[in-house]
Design a protein around this motif. Structure first.
Motif, short mmCIF file in Angstrom:
data_model
loop_
_atom_site.label_atom_id
_atom_site.label_comp_id
_atom_site.label_asym_id
_atom_site.label_seq_id
_atom_site.Cartn_x
_atom_site.Cartn_y
_atom_site.Cartn_z
N VAL A 14 0.84 -1.20 0.00
CA VAL A 14 0.00 0.00 0.00
C VAL A 14 0.88 1.25 0.00
O VAL A 14 0.60 2.23 -0.72
N ALA A 15 1.95 1.25 0.79
CA ALA A 15 2.86 2.40 0.81
C ALA A 15 3.55 2.57 -0.54
O ALA A 15 3.71 3.70 -1.03
N GLY A 16 3.94 1.48 -1.17
CA GLY A 16 4.56 1.54 -2.49
C GLY A 16 3.58 2.07 -3.54
O GLY A 16 3.95 2.83 -4.43
N GLU A 17 2.32 1.66 -3.42
CA GLU A 17 1.28 2.15 -4.32
C GLU A 17 1.12 3.67 -4.16
O GLU A 17 0.99 4.39 -5.15
N ALA A 18 1.15 4.15 -2.93
CA ALA A 18 1.03 5.60 -2.68
C ALA A 18 2.20 6.35 -3.33
O ALA A 18 2.01 7.42 -3.92
N SER A 70 28.12 -3.74 -4.71
CA SER A 70 28.89 -2.58 -4.25
C SER A 70 28.31 -1.94 -2.99
O SER A 70 28.90 -1.02 -2.47
N GLY A 71 27.16 -2.42 -2.54
CA GLY A 71 26.65 -1.94 -1.26
C GLY A 71 25.35 -1.19 -1.26
O GLY A 71 24.51 -1.44 -0.41
N PRO A 72 25.11 -0.23 -2.17
CA PRO A 72 23.90 0.56 -1.98
C PRO A 72 22.60 -0.17 -2.29
O PRO A 72 21.56 0.21 -1.80
N GLY A 73 22.66 -1.20 -3.10
CA GLY A 73 21.43 -1.87 -3.52
C GLY A 73 20.70 -1.00 -4.51
O GLY A 73 21.31 -0.21 -5.22
N CYS A 74 19.40 -1.14 -4.57
CA CYS A 74 18.63 -0.35 -5.52
C CYS A 74 17.23 -0.12 -4.97
O CYS A 74 16.83 -0.75 -3.99
N GLY A 75 16.52 0.76 -5.60
CA GLY A 75 15.12 0.98 -5.27
C GLY A 75 14.28 0.06 -6.15
O GLY A 75 14.73 -1.01 -6.56
N PRO A 76 13.07 0.49 -6.48
CA PRO A 76 12.21 -0.33 -7.32
C PRO A 76 12.82 -0.64 -8.68
O PRO A 76 13.51 0.20 -9.28
N VAL A 77 12.56 -1.86 -9.14
CA VAL A 77 13.04 -2.32 -10.44
C VAL A 77 11.93 -3.16 -11.07
O VAL A 77 11.32 -3.99 -10.40
N ALA A 78 11.69 -2.93 -12.35
CA ALA A 78 10.66 -3.68 -13.07
C ALA A 78 11.27 -4.31 -14.32
O ALA A 78 12.29 -3.84 -14.83
N ALA A 79 10.62 -5.35 -14.79
CA ALA A 79 10.97 -5.97 -16.06
C ALA A 79 9.75 -5.83 -16.97
O ALA A 79 8.67 -6.30 -16.62
N ARG A 150 6.73 4.74 1.09
CA ARG A 150 6.34 6.02 0.49
C ARG A 150 7.55 6.82 0.03
O ARG A 150 7.42 7.77 -0.73
N GLU A 151 8.72 6.46 0.50
CA GLU A 151 9.95 7.14 0.12
C GLU A 151 11.07 6.12 -0.11
O GLU A 151 12.01 6.04 0.68
N PRO A 152 10.98 5.35 -1.19
CA PRO A 152 12.04 4.34 -1.41
C PRO A 152 13.37 5.01 -1.73
O PRO A 152 13.40 6.12 -2.26
N TRP A 153 14.46 4.33 -1.37
CA TRP A 153 15.77 4.82 -1.73
C TRP A 153 15.93 4.67 -3.23
O TRP A 153 15.67 3.60 -3.80
N LEU A 154 16.35 5.74 -3.89
CA LEU A 154 16.56 5.73 -5.33
C LEU A 154 18.00 6.13 -5.62
O LEU A 154 18.48 7.15 -5.11
#
Length: 175
Positions: A14-18, A70-79, A150-154
């Motif tokens: 739900v937070a991701g949808e927002a 390398s450490g930071p990872g990622c935010g949302p990713v889609a295919a 609601r505030e993913p790391w990008l």
């Protein structure tokens, strides 16, 4: 952590949808649409909540592996349609485009599509369609890493640039 452990994402929180809806000029209308059709892909504008870097699927996998290694990872990713869509900070798309054109390593990186302000992207459904085929390059797409807050790391342009450079320069058989 291996990014590909996230391939079985079934739905966006739900937070991701927002957060996704906040990209739209009319977030409440977007959420109403998703409430009635959570299995349908949507088109969202870039530049407000996120920019998107679209890359060939295989290269995208290598870039994501580099971001996690390398450490930071990622935010949302889609295919979507044999492409990997990496959601990045607003403003990162034009900056990455300029950095790749300016620097000598641009020849090593496959052409990337950098979607920023004024562009739109198709995002996968909030929920996976029940019983539908969801193979790479077919169907409405899927979330590899779904938005969860609601505030993913990008990542910013420089983080993505170095991940692309390392992915391009690493021999394919090293994986």
């Amino acid at each position: 952590m291996d990014i590909w452990t996230y391939q079985s994402v079934e739905h966006v929180t739900v937070a991701g949808e927002a957060w996704l809806a906040s990209a739209s000029e009319y977030p409440r209308s977007m959420r109403a649409l998703w409430e009635s059709r959570p299995w349908a892909p949507s088109v969202l504008p870039c530049g407000r909540a996120f920019d998107v870097i679209s890359m060939p699927a295989l290269f995208g996998r290598r870039v994501l592996d580099e971001l996690w290694a390398s450490g930071p990872g990622c935010g949302p990713v889609a295919a979507v349609r044999a492409r990997t869509l990496l959601f990045v900070q607003p403003g990162a798309a034009p900056r990455l485009r300029r950095l790749l054109a300016w620097e000598e390593w641009a020849r090593d990186v496959p052409p990337l599509l950098c979607h920023g302000k004024g562009d739109t992207v198709t995002v996968p459904p909030l929920q996976r369609p029940a019983g539908g085929p969801d193979t790479p390059g077919h169907g409405p797409g899927r979330w590899i890493v779904a938005p969860e807050s609601r505030e993913p790391w990008l990542p910013g342009a420089s983080v993505v640039l170095w991940a692309c450079v390392r992915a391009a320069r690493e021999p394919v058989d090293a994986r």
